[in-house]
Design an enzyme around this catalytic site. Structure first.
Site, PDB file in Angstrom:
ATOM      1  N   GLU A 220       0.820  -1.228   0.000  1.00  0.00           N
ATOM      2  CA  GLU A 220       0.000   0.000   0.000  1.00  0.00           C
ATOM      3  C   GLU A 220       0.847   1.269   0.000  1.00  0.00           C
ATOM      4  OE1 GLU A 220      -2.943  -0.360   3.127  1.00  0.00           O
ATOM      5  OE2 GLU A 220      -3.431  -2.410   2.546  1.00  0.00           O
TER       6      GLU A 220
ATOM      7  N   GLU B  42      -5.213 -11.105  -0.930  1.00  0.00           N
ATOM      8  CA  GLU B  42      -6.039 -10.882   0.270  1.00  0.00           C
ATOM      9  C   GLU B  42      -7.534 -10.979  -0.061  1.00  0.00           C
ATOM     10  OE1 GLU B  42      -4.928  -7.330   2.389  1.00  0.00           O
ATOM     11  OE2 GLU B  42      -2.799  -7.582   1.951  1.00  0.00           O
TER      12      GLU B  42
END
Ligand code: G3I
Length: 362
Positions: A158, A273
């Site tokens: 991220e 994920e």
């Protein structure tokens, strides 16, 4: 919204070979012969949360039953390893790594650099020199400990701004503030130096939908990887977290174009994920489970039709334990149903979709 034929097929469990055999009027996919060899199985896995792993034997058993790959959900993060600046605490990570190794499961490491899940002392770093020293020492120590054991690392997690169209590509983190965009290069270069055999991945979220900001996130991810490669810094893949919002439609064309560009860069794609945020769906469990399975099927069909992922990993296995319930609470207070097993660890339609890829039937 009526399901498209492809979605109906997905949900019904038909594979690409089944569809081709039917179109050719053959009795079964077997009649297609070797000409259309069965696709390679795609390893399936899950994140493992240490507290649940220790507390619930059904959770451990599900990891053994369903997973080829295990990723410690939190125990390789700075928050877990570096709560005390003067030492490294690998207790949780070692427990999960050992479990995976004893049971023949592959391992993903998550994450060598993230702007979140940092201990307080790391948030207080104040100079470029301090940040670089701590980052390099952390990656050297962690990657060396698991060298040859953790095959794939989310080197950076991220680092892309939520909406890169708003003021630039990089997320505002302590790493970006002290080191600038170079923090990404330092992380990849260090990881590659310590374990030249590890596969090194840039991991991020919100690549799946059709908003302008999402298309820009895809572009930025490719650009970061391209710059690494141009500098001769090893990078092997892009990790798509794939936390899918059930109420939003997928950008199938955008996803497939993303896969083409990833291929042009010689990179792999990994689904890292996967889960379904069902907070806007009707309460009925069956309805939600079918919608989630269809969404996952459409998403994976879009990806796999262009580039087969190295792995498909869900962020947990059972609805009983998921971050989604608290982070995306439903107005009717019903429990979220984001994962392939229900709260009693029984397989849901989503697991049938995932299992087709795991067995090389799609
Ligand atoms: O281990 C401590 C425990 O000792 C303490 O008593 C307890 C209460 O303060 O906190 C525990 O740590 C928590 C940790 O999960 C382990 O349960 C942290 O507070 C909590 O913030 C942490 O949340 C995790 C979150 O990342 C932040 O690291 C979630 O479980 C995890 O599912 C989530 O996963 C992220 C991925 O890493 C990146 N992509 C998004 C995804 C969902 O947010």
């Amino acid at each position: 919204m009526p399901l498209r034929k492809r979605d109906r097929d997905n949900a019904a469990g038909l594979t690409r070979r089944d569809a081709l055999a039917a179109a050719a009027g053959l009795a079964s996919a077997a009649a297609l012969g070797p000409a259309l060899a069965a696709p390679a199985p795609i390893p399936f896995g899950s994140a493992a949360q240490i507290e649940t792993f220790r507390a619930d034997p059904r959770y451990r058993q599900a990891l053994l039953t369903y997973c080829d790959v295990i990723v410690p959900m939190n125990d390789l993060k700075w928050e877990a390893i570096r709560h005390d600046r003067s030492r490294f605490d690998f207790s949780g990570a070692d427990e999960l790594v050992g479990f995976a190794e004893r049971n023949g499961k592959a391992l993903r490491g998550h994450a060598l650099l993230w702007g979140e899940a940092l201990p307080p002392w790391a948030r207080e770093m104040s100079t470029r020199a301090e940040a670089e020293r701590e980052l390099v020492e952390h990656i050297e120590t962690v990657v060396d400990r698991y060298k040859g054991r953790i095959a794939t690392w989310d080197v950076v997690n991220e680092v892309i701004k939520f909406d890169p169209l708003e003021g630039g590509p990089m997320r505002d983190t302590i790493w970006q503030r002290l080191l600038g965009p170079e923090h990404v290069e330092i992380a990849f270069r260090t990881a590659a130096r310590v374990d030249p055999k590890a596969r090194l991945v840039l991991n991020d979220f919100n690549f799946e939908e059709g908003w302008p900001g999402t298309a820009e996130r895809r572009r930025v991810a490719l650009d970061i990887c391209r710059r690494l490669k141009d500098k001769g810094i090893p990078v092997h893949g892009i990790g798509m977290q794939a936390h899918l919002y059930a109420e939003n439609s997928l950008d199938i064309d955008g996803l497939q174009a993303f896969m083409v560009e990833i291929g042009k860069l010689g990179l792999d794609v990994e689904i890292t994920e996967l889960d379904v945020i069902d907070w806007k769906l009707p309460a009925d469990a069956g309805t939600r489970d079918r919608a989630a399975a269809s969404l996952v099927g459409s998403f994976l069909n879009a990806i796999v039709s262009v580039r087969r992922p190295k792995a498909i990993v869900t962020w947990g296995l059972s609805d009983r334990y998921s971050w989604i319930h608290d982070t995306f609470p439903r107005k009717d207070k019903a429990k979220a149903r984001p994962l392939p097993l229900d709260a009693d660890f029984k397989p849901k339609p989503m697991m049938a979709v995932l299992d087709r890829y795991r067995r090389g039937r799609a």
